[in-house]
Scaffold this motif. Structure first.
Motif, PDB file in Angstrom:
ATOM      1  N   LEU A 260     -66.821  66.435  57.019  1.00 29.36           N
ATOM      2  CA  LEU A 260     -66.834  67.761  57.612  1.00 29.36           C
ATOM      3  C   LEU A 260     -66.388  67.501  59.159  1.00 29.36           C
ATOM      4  CD1 LEU A 260     -67.157  70.419  56.989  1.00 29.36           C
ATOM      5  CD2 LEU A 260     -69.173  70.529  57.439  1.00 29.36           C
ATOM      6  N   LEU A 261     -66.271  66.494  60.167  1.00 26.38           N
ATOM      7  CA  LEU A 261     -66.142  66.519  61.258  1.00 26.38           C
ATOM      8  C   LEU A 261     -67.414  67.413  61.916  1.00 26.38           C
ATOM      9  CD1 LEU A 261     -62.175  66.349  61.572  1.00 26.38           C
ATOM     10  CD2 LEU A 261     -64.010  64.836  61.228  1.00 26.38           C
ATOM     11  N   THR A 262     -68.755  66.976  61.797  1.00 26.42           N
ATOM     12  CA  THR A 262     -69.757  67.760  62.321  1.00 26.42           C
ATOM     13  C   THR A 262     -69.731  67.443  63.618  1.00 26.42           C
ATOM     14  OG1 THR A 262     -71.294  66.103  61.944  1.00 26.42           O
ATOM     15  CG2 THR A 262     -71.042  67.994  60.251  1.00 26.42           C
ATOM     16  N   TYR A 263     -70.480  67.644  64.692  1.00 33.13           N
ATOM     17  CA  TYR A 263     -70.232  66.765  66.018  1.00 33.13           C
ATOM     18  C   TYR A 263     -70.107  65.734  65.881  1.00 33.13           C
ATOM     19  CZ  TYR A 263     -75.295  65.184  64.973  1.00 33.13           C
ATOM     20  OH  TYR A 263     -75.907  64.879  65.144  1.00 33.13           O
ATOM     21  N   ALA A 264     -70.863  64.436  64.764  1.00 36.33           N
ATOM     22  CA  ALA A 264     -70.837  63.769  65.111  1.00 36.33           C
ATOM     23  C   ALA A 264     -69.537  62.547  64.077  1.00 36.33           C
ATOM     24  CB  ALA A 264     -72.541  63.461  63.924  1.00 36.33           C
ATOM     25  N   GLY A 265     -68.748  63.398  63.315  1.00 40.00           N
ATOM     26  CA  GLY A 265     -67.589  63.407  63.645  1.00 40.00           C
ATOM     27  C   GLY A 265     -66.587  63.537  63.806  1.00 40.00           C
ATOM     28  N   ARG A 266     -65.997  62.021  64.221  1.00 40.85           N
ATOM     29  CA  ARG A 266     -64.634  61.657  64.889  1.00 40.85           C
ATOM     30  C   ARG A 266     -63.700  61.416  64.833  1.00 40.85           C
ATOM     31  NH1 ARG A 266     -67.455  64.722  68.831  1.00 40.85           N
ATOM     32  NH2 ARG A 266     -65.417  64.297  70.262  1.00 40.85           N
ATOM     33  N   PRO A 267     -62.692  62.280  64.864  1.00 38.30           N
ATOM     34  CA  PRO A 267     -61.507  61.703  64.437  1.00 38.30           C
ATOM     35  C   PRO A 267     -61.175  60.440  65.332  1.00 38.30           C
ATOM     36  CG  PRO A 267     -61.104  63.723  64.482  1.00 38.30           C
ATOM     37  CD  PRO A 267     -62.728  63.910  65.158  1.00 38.30           C
ATOM     38  N   GLU A 268     -61.591  59.825  66.328  1.00 44.51           N
ATOM     39  CA  GLU A 268     -61.167  59.184  67.819  1.00 44.51           C
ATOM     40  C   GLU A 268     -61.544  57.592  66.812  1.00 44.51           C
ATOM     41  OE1 GLU A 268     -63.205  61.857  68.526  1.00 44.51           O
ATOM     42  OE2 GLU A 268     -62.796  62.286  70.301  1.00 44.51           O
TER      43      GLU A 268
ATOM     44  N   VAL B 155     -68.592  55.744  47.330  1.00 51.18           N
ATOM     45  CA  VAL B 155     -70.102  55.321  48.851  1.00 51.18           C
ATOM     46  C   VAL B 155     -70.086  56.745  49.921  1.00 51.18           C
ATOM     47  CG1 VAL B 155     -70.450  53.480  50.564  1.00 51.18           C
ATOM     48  CG2 VAL B 155     -68.917  53.267  48.591  1.00 51.18           C
ATOM     49  N   HIS B 156     -71.512  57.260  49.236  1.00 54.68           N
ATOM     50  CA  HIS B 156     -72.217  58.514  50.125  1.00 54.68           C
ATOM     51  C   HIS B 156     -73.149  58.077  51.469  1.00 54.68           C
ATOM     52  CE1 HIS B 156     -73.547  62.250  50.890  1.00 54.68           C
ATOM     53  NE2 HIS B 156     -74.630  61.785  50.159  1.00 54.68           N
ATOM     54  N   PHE B 157     -72.078  58.358  52.698  1.00 52.54           N
ATOM     55  CA  PHE B 157     -72.815  57.997  54.026  1.00 52.54           C
ATOM     56  C   PHE B 157     -73.375  59.254  54.608  1.00 52.54           C
ATOM     57  CE2 PHE B 157     -70.159  54.669  53.580  1.00 52.54           C
ATOM     58  CZ  PHE B 157     -70.728  53.248  53.966  1.00 52.54           C
ATOM     59  N   ALA B 158     -72.295  60.385  53.975  1.00 51.90           N
ATOM     60  CA  ALA B 158     -72.781  61.827  55.173  1.00 51.90           C
ATOM     61  C   ALA B 158     -73.532  62.282  54.847  1.00 51.90           C
ATOM     62  CB  ALA B 158     -71.415  62.991  54.574  1.00 51.90           C
TER      63      ALA B 158
ATOM     64  N   ILE C  62     -65.125  57.961  50.210  1.00 52.22           N
ATOM     65  CA  ILE C  62     -65.920  57.353  51.603  1.00 52.22           C
ATOM     66  C   ILE C  62     -66.569  59.018  51.877  1.00 52.22           C
ATOM     67  CG2 ILE C  62     -66.849  56.379  53.577  1.00 52.22           C
ATOM     68  CD1 ILE C  62     -65.067  54.510  52.594  1.00 52.22           C
ATOM     69  N   THR C  63     -67.859  59.325  51.549  1.00 46.84           N
ATOM     70  CA  THR C  63     -67.991  60.628  52.703  1.00 46.84           C
ATOM     71  C   THR C  63     -68.802  60.325  54.089  1.00 46.84           C
ATOM     72  OG1 THR C  63     -70.184  60.841  51.817  1.00 46.84           O
ATOM     73  CG2 THR C  63     -68.954  61.704  50.061  1.00 46.84           C
ATOM     74  N   GLY C  64     -68.422  61.060  54.791  1.00 48.61           N
ATOM     75  CA  GLY C  64     -68.474  60.563  56.468  1.00 48.61           C
ATOM     76  C   GLY C  64     -67.656  59.738  56.621  1.00 48.61           C
TER      77      GLY C  64
ATOM     78  N   PHE D 214     -57.573  60.575  55.027  1.00 50.62           N
ATOM     79  CA  PHE D 214     -58.222  61.895  56.322  1.00 50.62           C
ATOM     80  C   PHE D 214     -58.605  63.316  54.992  1.00 50.62           C
ATOM     81  CE2 PHE D 214     -60.679  64.475  58.466  1.00 50.62           C
ATOM     82  CZ  PHE D 214     -62.069  64.166  58.577  1.00 50.62           C
ATOM     83  N   VAL D 215     -59.542  63.673  54.596  1.00 52.04           N
ATOM     84  CA  VAL D 215     -59.689  65.336  53.869  1.00 52.04           C
ATOM     85  C   VAL D 215     -61.461  65.396  54.463  1.00 52.04           C
ATOM     86  CG1 VAL D 215     -59.960  66.786  52.135  1.00 52.04           C
ATOM     87  CG2 VAL D 215     -59.079  64.768  51.694  1.00 52.04           C
ATOM     88  N   GLN D 216     -60.512  66.814  55.411  1.00 51.57           N
ATOM     89  CA  GLN D 216     -61.513  67.449  56.384  1.00 51.57           C
ATOM     90  C   GLN D 216     -62.597  68.445  55.158  1.00 51.57           C
ATOM     91  OE1 GLN D 216     -60.746  69.137  60.199  1.00 51.57           O
ATOM     92  NE2 GLN D 216     -62.992  69.851  60.850  1.00 51.57           N
ATOM     93  N   GLY D 217     -63.838  67.942  55.071  1.00 49.26           N
ATOM     94  CA  GLY D 217     -64.618  68.792  54.243  1.00 49.26           C
ATOM     95  C   GLY D 217     -65.636  68.515  53.693  1.00 49.26           C
TER      96      GLY D 217
END
Ligand code: NAD
Ligand code: DAU
Length: 362
Positions: free
Chosen positions: A35-43, A80-83, A6-8, A56-59
């Motif tokens: 990638l955990l841009t501003y919109a990607g939240r570990p929370e 499944v490509h969301f990013a 799953i991306t994103g 989880f892989v940050q990249g």
């Protein structure tokens, strides 16, 4: 579907989809590349059901070597490509990142999948699937009385965001047509629900209203979107991945088309009822017309006959219940709200998009 990339998956819909799959598909293992841009939240990935099946892989999806490695190490059979970069207003102020992530990123994933599944024949082709999550904005804007968009409607994207998503859809289509990559595409309308980043209309209005800030309505507020509760979108994607026909696109929509201003009034009414003692009640006094979005699409409406006829899908959640549930989720998750809206990037965005925006563009 056994090993799913799953991306994103730390974003709004992606993280809801991770939860949905863990709950509904007991045999599935998930690799979540974000990638955990501003919109990607570990929370967004806290308290997952059955977390042992989630890695989880940050990249970056543009990092070909990383994507190649993940496909091989985890014998990925489903992507499944969301990013994506997803906010229309940000695409107007800075389109370059949208071209990079949405077009180059999708191209990188397609090339990696082609190499691993088709050139190297790593898995039987009947057992693999690339699903691309796209948007109704590729179809442009409807005039009053024009029929809802079907899967046959020609593309006419209006914003840099929509154009970058349209380009990525075309790449996916071409990889199926030219190389036989087993791909599907879904084009969905506006989602709302828990864990949506508060740059988007509904969470922005909820958070501003609860803190007594202005509720900024672009232009005359009569623009129309086809609102869909996020869990309904997750169910539709899961059905397409498992049962949708390879090479097909499916429209997904909410059958809900009130104008923006009505959505905002409904949120205010819900808050008035839930928080009668709030100093900001009645919340509708916070509604503030501001200058319109450049090139603002007027109306979206999705025809969902195909997915209903082929896969039996239709939205389950009514708009009022979905909004009530969403408002309640934001009210009961103050830590999430503080962490997401308290950071400097978000404050800088609010300053850039609203403080300097000016008054009503009516
Ligand atoms: P979002 O902005 O909440 O999340 C996007 C995620 O992608 C974030 O976690 C971010 O960190 C990640 N990301 C961005 N660039 C990346 C990169 N280069 N590599 C890896 N990860 C990266 O988005 P969303 O609203 O959840 O939308 C998800 C997808 O659904 C998008 O493709 C969007 O176009 C599509 N979509 C969204 C809606 C909607 O209403 N939100 C409707 C239809 C379709
Ligand atoms: O249609 C699907 C698309 O929906 C997705 O592909 C996008 O990723 C997603 O961001 C969303 O795009 P919109 O531009 O429709 O969503 P947004 O929440 O930004 O705006 C919804 C409507 O509300 C739109 O008409 C603009 C208006 N609006 C938005 C904001 C943020 C306001 O009036 N005031 C605001 O402050």
């Amino acid at each position: 579907m056994k090993n799913v990339l799953i991306t994103g998956g730390a974003g709004f819909i992606g993280s809801n989809f991770v939860r949905y799959l863990l709950e509904t598909e007991p045999g599935v293992r998930i690799v979540n590349l974000d990638l955990l841009t501003y919109a990607g939240r570990p929370e967004n990935l806290q308290d997952l059901p059955d977390p042992a099946r989630h890695l989880f892989v940050q990249g970056d999806i543009c990092d070909r070597a990383l994507v190649d490695r993940l496909l091989r190490e985890h014998t990925i059979d489903t992507i499944v490509h969301f990013a994506a970069e997803t906010h229309v207003d940000r695409s107007i102020l800075g389109p370059g990142q949208f071209v990079q992530t949405n077009i180059v990123g999708t191209f990188t994933l397609l090339e990696a999948a082609r190499q691993y599944w088709i050139v190297e024949k790593s898995l039987p082709l009947e057992a693999v699937r690339f699903h691309h999550v796209s948007t109704d904005e590729v179809f442009g804007s409807l005039k009053p009385g024009e029929p809802a968009w079907t899967e046959e409607t020609p593309y006419a994207p209006n914003s840099p965001y929509a154009a970058s998503k349209a380009s990525s859809d075309h790449l996916v289509r071409s990889y199926h047509h030219t190389y036989g990559l087993p791909a599907t595409i879904s084009n969905c309308s506006n989602n709302y629900g828990p864990r949506q980043f508060p740059e988007k209309l509904i969470p922005l209005m909820i958070l501003n209203a609860t803190t007594g800030k202005p509720l900024p309505v672009y232009g005359d507020g009569q623009q129309i979107r086809d609102w869909l509760y996020v869990e309904d979108h997750c169910e539709a994607i899961s059905l397409i991945v498992r049962k949708g026909r390879v090479g097909q696109t499916y429209n997904i929509g909410g059958d809900n088309q009130p104008p923006n201003i009505q959505i905002i009034h409904t949120i205010c009414d819900i808050l008035d009822e839930l928080q009668p003692q709030s100093p900001h009640t009645p919340h509708e006094k916070l509604i503030t017309p501001v200058a319109d979005r450049p090139g603002h699409d007027r109306r979206y409406d999705m025809d969902i006959h195909k997915i209903n006829a082929e896969l039996g899908w239709k939205p389950r959640q009514t708009l009022h219940d979905g909004l009530l549930h969403t408002v309640n989720w934001y009210l009961t998750h103050p830590d999430w709200v503080a962490s997401v809206s308290g950071n400097s990037e978000y404050k800088a965005w609010v300053e850039q998009n609203y403080t300097k925006r000016g008054e009503s563009g009516k």
